[in-house]
Write a protein that holds these residues in place. Sequence first.
Motif, PDB file in Angstrom:
ATOM      1  N   ALA A  93     -11.968  25.439  13.103  1.00 33.76           N
ATOM      2  CA  ALA A  93     -11.786  25.235  14.537  1.00 33.76           C
ATOM      3  C   ALA A  93     -12.330  23.874  14.962  1.00 33.76           C
ATOM      4  CB  ALA A  93     -12.472  26.354  15.320  1.00 33.76           C
ATOM      5  N   LEU A  94     -13.536  23.550  14.489  1.00 30.10           N
ATOM      6  CA  LEU A  94     -14.167  22.291  14.881  1.00 30.10           C
ATOM      7  C   LEU A  94     -13.358  21.081  14.439  1.00 30.10           C
ATOM      8  CD1 LEU A  94     -17.923  22.937  14.083  1.00 30.10           C
ATOM      9  CD2 LEU A  94     -16.938  22.385  16.294  1.00 30.10           C
ATOM     10  N   GLU A 108     -10.171  21.060  14.083  1.00 30.87           N
ATOM     11  CA  GLU A 108      -8.801  21.248  14.545  1.00 30.87           C
ATOM     12  C   GLU A 108      -7.843  21.375  13.370  1.00 30.87           C
ATOM     13  OE1 GLU A 108      -8.186  18.221  17.496  1.00 30.87           O
ATOM     14  OE2 GLU A 108      -9.426  19.306  18.941  1.00 30.87           O
ATOM     15  N   SER A 130     -15.405  28.507  11.593  1.00 32.00           N
ATOM     16  CA  SER A 130     -15.926  27.581  12.611  1.00 32.00           C
ATOM     17  C   SER A 130     -15.509  26.152  12.288  1.00 32.00           C
ATOM     18  CB  SER A 130     -17.451  27.621  12.658  1.00 32.00           C
ATOM     19  OG  SER A 130     -17.893  28.916  12.885  1.00 32.00           O
TER      20      SER A 130
END
Lengths: 493, 304
Positions: B97-98, B100, B94
């Motif tokens: 992803a958060l 980038e 996560s």
Amino acid sequence: MQLNHSTSGSSGSRKPDASGDRRLTAASVAGQLALATATLLGHSAEAADQGWQVDSGLLIYQEADDRVSAVEPALDFVRQVDEDTSLRIHLVYDTLTGASPNGAMPANKPQTFTSASSAGITASSYSDYSTSAVSMTRSSPSSSSRTDHDDDDDGEGGGSTYTAAAGERPLDQSFEDQRYVVGLGWTTKLTPVWQASVGGSYSTESDFTSYSVNGAIARELNNKNTTLSLGTNLEYDIITPHGGTRKALSRYDQASIVSEQESKTVADLSLGLSQVFTRRWISRFNLGVSHASGYQADPYKFLTVAADGNLIDSIDSYLYLYESRPEQRTKYTFYWQNKLALTNDDVLDTSWRYMTDDWGIRSHTADMSLHWQLGSNWYLKPHYRWYRQTAADFYKPFLQAGSDVTVVGQGYVPQLKYASADGRLGAFSAVTTGLQLGYQMADNSELSIALERYRQIDNNRHIDVPQGSDLSGMDQFAETRAWWLRARYSFHW
Amino acid sequence: MVVVKAPAIQLMEYGDYSVGRFQALGCPCEVLFDSTDMPLVLDLLTQARDEAWRIERKYSRYRDDSVISRIHRQAGEPIQLDDETARLLDFAASLHALSEGRFDVTSGVLRRVWQFDQSDHLPSHAQVDEIRQLVGWPKLDWQSPVLTLPVGMELDLGGIGKEYAVDAVTELLARQTSMSLLVNFGGDLRCHGRRRNGVAWLVAIDNGSDGRPQTLQMQQGALATSGNQYRYLQRDGVRYSHILDPLTGWPVRRAPASVTVAASTCTQAGMLSTLAALQGAGAEAFLQQQEVTYWIYRDEITAG
């Protein structure tokens, strides 16, 4: 309420976690991080403090030809009580209005009926034959459930009358009912691999009350790739038809009231297996057996008796007999569902269900939907469902004098024990097509709207009647066509 | 003042509260208890220490018996992980992803070429590019609970571990007592419950080399700090912070010397401060957008 939903339909459209490709604006990082942290810390303790997960829905259902229409708001609340335990509360309210076939055949001349202190039995009795795939409740609003408001002066020929014109299917015109459903469920982990759930449900409407309790246990095996479950549901229904229940196969215009109240018990047992084959493929099997015992007829439905295709004059009307159904019924179901993740976001859901019972009904349901992610927030979900069932052994569009009923002057002697002209017991196929549009928000709330269309096709063997007789050229089965609109909003509260 | 001594534990009573100390996760650990019931507090403190040690043992890169070492030994083949480790990896996914791609638990190998010892030993571009082949969360195959780590790559949960331990310990204790607590592992801390006398715990944030510590009253929530003003490289008047961008393999430009963030859990606070530091010059703007309370300290000469 059950651990294993064997129905098709609204299985949550939440996608498999796609943390990899979701781009987020900086502003939402803190929110996403809070959720990720809650998961990391196994928080249910803190997740619980975040309140209830609420699933709210509204269903608007309309049958063609001004038959039944229904409006049904529903609310589902789930709360994680602690790490291992969750509580679910389910509330439904629905209102039904419209007209419903009373069982009599259309004829080439007008027929007049005295509105029986009428109203159908609740839909829930028929969920298996439910003509639609309405999945927000366990029953289909397409089944009739009605209260005749002219009916308060019951007795001596009271009640309103309605006339079906020549060529028109006799529909009991005025009915409406309201139903309330309350369900409670409790799921808890007993050990890391054993899970148990118990629940109960109560529903009531003017002529039908239902109580049920359920329980299930599930065990995870094989590194959680396999789940075995065993569930049971016990239901007790009380049927209090307006004007009492009529004697089976008694004369419509001189019906003898048997009792004010009848009851039925239903016991279900289901065995489920779900298997993760790969990260992208999950399969689920379900075997179910259900036994119902007690009053299972529709107290407001009757059948036309015809001699060589002609209506028979009776005392106050033509001759119609109240329907009759067996008191016992056992059915077996097999259900197989496959969920395939085509990409990280697009999920194809297919299922097949087979049901057979000792009334002679066998049905197949094939269902397919595709969750198609259009972007980071929007998705489309086309849905197609095909259904086909054979008729119950005692389904008759009408009774024939001579073979089914011996008519002697004003008297008659039924030659069969069970008979019903209820379309839900007839042979038909049905196709449901629909499209759902959903919008998923960053905080995990979701809004969706779905429109579905349902069409039935008559598959019954047509009974030949002489040319020029009252029933000549008449439809022997009332095909149902319907559409419904379903809006849902799920959020955290 | 009562002082209790137990193996590797120190517990002291101060008037109406007591403070326990032990060493874990490579830093001094401290728990403040709003109680002077010493047997009870000692029991809680022992549990806190054991939990911190458990997490250290399990996730240390330096211990042969840790899960991390096991993963490294079995690189190239699928390995089934326990629930807790699986949750940590999901969390790492996560965060990747958060952020980038800027927060990456596989970026630890960059330390082989970057040693922040205040010297002027910068690696060459070729060295960085070579080592960068071994960095990248998307290169590993994580299908919870099965992980396949490509040979040569390394996993380092150090960027999450300490904050996670603070939360795990706080919640472990909070499940057993309603007394007010403050768990502080090397400056990353979390507070639980209100003190009996209604007075907040006092916390000092040392966020500058010359500035005086700022004092903060804490009633609830957590604080975490990212950055260390003593870990840097300097060449030709340019100071290189120790915050490395896994996308480039080079230090983040204009990274703040330290970022402290307040949040409801230590993990959230720690990750927000790390993500902010990774924004370099944009750290302040990032945290303003998150609407969190923060303290940022910058050296004048940090550039790059």
